[in-house]
Design a protein around this motif. Structure first.
Motif, PDB file in Angstrom:
ATOM      1  N   ARG A   1       0.827  -1.209   0.000  1.00 46.25           N
ATOM      2  CA  ARG A   1       0.000   0.000   0.000  1.00 46.25           C
ATOM      3  C   ARG A   1       0.856   1.251   0.000  1.00 46.25           C
ATOM      4  NH1 ARG A   1      -5.279  -0.535   3.682  1.00 46.25           N
ATOM      5  NH2 ARG A   1      -3.841  -0.603   5.436  1.00 46.25           N
TER       6      ARG A   1
ATOM      7  N   PHE B   1       2.507  -5.697 -10.091  1.00 46.00           N
ATOM      8  CA  PHE B   1       1.905  -4.518  -9.468  1.00 46.00           C
ATOM      9  C   PHE B   1       0.389  -4.513  -9.631  1.00 46.00           C
ATOM     10  CE2 PHE B   1       0.868  -0.085  -8.923  1.00 46.00           C
ATOM     11  CZ  PHE B   1       1.767   0.344  -7.970  1.00 46.00           C
ATOM     12  N   GLY B   2      -0.051  -4.750 -10.845  1.00 44.72           N
ATOM     13  CA  GLY B   2      -1.488  -4.690 -11.114  1.00 44.72           C
ATOM     14  C   GLY B   2      -2.261  -5.774 -10.380  1.00 44.72           C
ATOM     15  N   ILE B   3      -1.705  -6.970 -10.336  1.00 43.41           N
ATOM     16  CA  ILE B   3      -2.397  -8.058  -9.637  1.00 43.41           C
ATOM     17  C   ILE B   3      -2.395  -7.796  -8.132  1.00 43.41           C
ATOM     18  CG2 ILE B   3      -2.412 -10.524  -9.161  1.00 43.41           C
ATOM     19  CD1 ILE B   3      -1.205 -10.991 -11.866  1.00 43.41           C
TER      20      ILE B   3
ATOM     21  N   LEU C   1      -2.558  -4.974  -6.681  1.00 41.10           N
ATOM     22  CA  LEU C   1      -3.630  -4.015  -6.394  1.00 41.10           C
ATOM     23  C   LEU C   1      -4.972  -4.723  -6.298  1.00 41.10           C
ATOM     24  CD1 LEU C   1      -4.906  -1.226  -6.127  1.00 41.10           C
ATOM     25  CD2 LEU C   1      -4.990  -1.120  -8.614  1.00 41.10           C
ATOM     26  N   GLN C   2      -5.250  -5.573  -7.258  1.00 43.53           N
ATOM     27  CA  GLN C   2      -6.512  -6.316  -7.226  1.00 43.53           C
ATOM     28  C   GLN C   2      -6.628  -7.129  -5.943  1.00 43.53           C
ATOM     29  OE1 GLN C   2      -7.472  -8.381 -11.045  1.00 43.53           O
ATOM     30  NE2 GLN C   2      -5.625  -7.362 -11.762  1.00 43.53           N
TER      31      GLN C   2
ATOM     32  N   LEU D   1      -5.384  -6.495  -3.066  1.00 43.25           N
ATOM     33  CA  LEU D   1      -5.675  -5.647  -1.911  1.00 43.25           C
ATOM     34  C   LEU D   1      -7.106  -5.119  -1.940  1.00 43.25           C
ATOM     35  CD1 LEU D   1      -2.550  -3.546  -1.042  1.00 43.25           C
ATOM     36  CD2 LEU D   1      -3.327  -5.740  -0.210  1.00 43.25           C
ATOM     37  N   LEU D   2      -7.627  -4.907  -3.138  1.00 39.63           N
ATOM     38  CA  LEU D   2      -9.005  -4.412  -3.231  1.00 39.63           C
ATOM     39  C   LEU D   2      -9.997  -5.505  -2.875  1.00 39.63           C
ATOM     40  CD1 LEU D   2      -8.939  -2.165  -6.440  1.00 39.63           C
ATOM     41  CD2 LEU D   2      -9.017  -1.480  -4.043  1.00 39.63           C
ATOM     42  N   GLU D   3      -9.574  -6.729  -3.014  1.00 39.41           N
ATOM     43  CA  GLU D   3     -10.479  -7.857  -2.794  1.00 39.41           C
ATOM     44  C   GLU D   3      -9.812  -8.884  -1.902  1.00 39.41           C
ATOM     45  OE1 GLU D   3     -13.694  -9.717  -5.944  1.00 39.41           O
ATOM     46  OE2 GLU D   3     -12.007  -8.484  -6.579  1.00 39.41           O
ATOM     47  N   PRO D   4      -9.501  -8.516  -0.674  1.00 38.51           N
ATOM     48  CA  PRO D   4      -8.690  -9.400   0.181  1.00 38.51           C
ATOM     49  C   PRO D   4      -9.375 -10.730   0.477  1.00 38.51           C
ATOM     50  CG  PRO D   4      -9.585  -7.573   1.439  1.00 38.51           C
ATOM     51  CD  PRO D   4      -9.912  -7.303   0.013  1.00 38.51           C
ATOM     52  N   GLU D   5     -10.699 -10.759   0.354  1.00 38.92           N
ATOM     53  CA  GLU D   5     -11.400 -12.008   0.658  1.00 38.92           C
ATOM     54  C   GLU D   5     -11.280 -13.020  -0.481  1.00 38.92           C
ATOM     55  OE1 GLU D   5     -12.625  -9.052   0.543  1.00 38.92           O
ATOM     56  OE2 GLU D   5     -14.318  -8.901  -0.833  1.00 38.92           O
TER      57      GLU D   5
ATOM     58  N   ILE E   1      -6.908 -14.439  -6.197  1.00 40.69           N
ATOM     59  CA  ILE E   1      -6.138 -13.402  -6.883  1.00 40.69           C
ATOM     60  C   ILE E   1      -4.655 -13.513  -6.548  1.00 40.69           C
ATOM     61  CG2 ILE E   1      -5.811 -10.923  -7.146  1.00 40.69           C
ATOM     62  CD1 ILE E   1      -8.732 -10.530  -6.719  1.00 40.69           C
TER      63      ILE E   1
ATOM     64  N   SER F   1      -3.136 -16.201  -8.335  1.00 44.57           N
ATOM     65  CA  SER F   1      -3.024 -16.018  -9.781  1.00 44.57           C
ATOM     66  C   SER F   1      -1.739 -15.283 -10.147  1.00 44.57           C
ATOM     67  CB  SER F   1      -4.243 -15.275 -10.322  1.00 44.57           C
ATOM     68  OG  SER F   1      -4.106 -13.898 -10.141  1.00 44.57           O
TER      69      SER F   1
END
Lengths: 189, 189
Positions: free
Chosen positions: A101, A162-164, A166-167, A169-173, A177, A180
């Motif tokens: 973050r 980096f992009g993955i 971010l995803q 962290l936005l969807e920790p549950e 991800i 992946s």
DNA sequence: GAGGTTTTCGAACGGTCGTCCGATTGAGGA
DNA sequence: TCCTCAATCGGACGACCGTTCGAAAACCTC
């Protein structure tokens, strides 16, 4: 009891505040309070907020490089090093997501302020060079046999990380991800 | 002379301010001034700053979807659609980089505030679903013949787009980065 | 045109911000 | 011991922040 200078204490506090609240909600007063120091000490040691933040970026970059160098052993093959970087990112996302973050926050700063852009660009260039020389070596490139340059593949690789992240962290549950990230190895397979 | 309501004018102004200065430097006064409206109008129409920003995110998501849908013609093959998305990102980075900076900024907001996280997550889920169903179809998956799921590949693909776009903005003088977006097609080749 | 409702405005409020400044402290050399 | 200078402190400054409120304006209905 180790006695670090105030300068160091302030730097630690600044990082801690950003990691906890994000740059946008971090004020010099918060930092000073976290460091147990008068607000004016920050101006004294770092001139102003921007100076302090630039120092934070610099220190974070140094830490990152040491961290990376510690994990990439010389005896590994390029492919193994690639897998190793992926695993390292996965570990960070699970154990210490604040680290990413902060990286995201500081990179965001760089999109709007020229001094930050220059400094963050250096950091990214360092990462990229490390990936280029350690993972996408001439040896591996010849092995792969397609037309992309090492720089292109390194951009792709790091951009994907980096992009993955971010995803994730936005969807920790959504644990899928993080895993992946492993698929990123397609770029050197 | 088209006469939009104040509500719409405020929304436009908010987006314009964020695109120009970034969220961190955008205040309600700036937005109101840009819209040619009293500051208190924002509270009246959107309750508070967070409400306005959430509306901005929602509108941006809608615009994005329309944009995407306009470009992805039904007669294209999955692979062609993938290439098309890449080309679309390249075009945005060259012609309208503020668009991506806003996306980055709002995603960054989502890392620190739960309401934003939920809303941005929806946006990302929408993008991801579009990529999953349009590009990484069952047909293409079978063609590729490796073990990754469509969701994994979509994460990889979008993550790569996002991460490379960031690098391109940090280093606008390096044109090679934008063109290295094309290399992302390795994931469906 | 009168009356009520919605919309718009400008001013004000309490806070917080980054920066600056004078005073106090502390350590080290003459 | 005294002097000097760097380090540290608390407080003050002006600016800007998001929000609120009462009054004015515009609109709509009767």
């Amino acid at each position: 009891m180790l006695e670090r200078g105030q300068e160091e204490k302030i730097l630690d506090a600044a990082y801690a505040c950003i990691a906890r609240d994000g740059y946008a909600h971090t004020s010099l007063r918060h930092i000073a309070h976290e460091a147990g120091v008068a607000v004016s000490q920050i101006s004294y040691h770092y001139k102003n907020k921007e100076g302090l933040l630039l120092a934070v970026v610099e220190r974070a970059a140094t830490n990152y490089h040491a961290y990376m160098q510690e994990y990439l052993h010389p005896h590994m093959s390029p492919r193994e090093k690639g897998e190793c970087v992926i695993a390292l990112f996965q570990g960070v996302l699970e154990d210490d997501p604040e680290l990413f973050r902060v990286l995201y926050d500081l990179a965001g700063l760089a999109l709007w302020s020229e001094p930050f852009r220059l400094q963050v660009r250096e950091v990214f260039a360092g990462i990229m060079e490390q990936i280029t020389t350690e993972v996408f070596t001439a040896e591996l490139l010849g092995d792969l046999g397609h037309q992309h340059t090492a720089e292109t593949l390194a951009s792709l690789f790091f951009g994907g990380l980096f992009g993955i992240a971010l995803q994730a962290l936005l969807e920790p549950e959504n644990k899928a991800i993080v895993s992946s990230l492993s698929a990123l190895s397609v770029v050197f397979k």
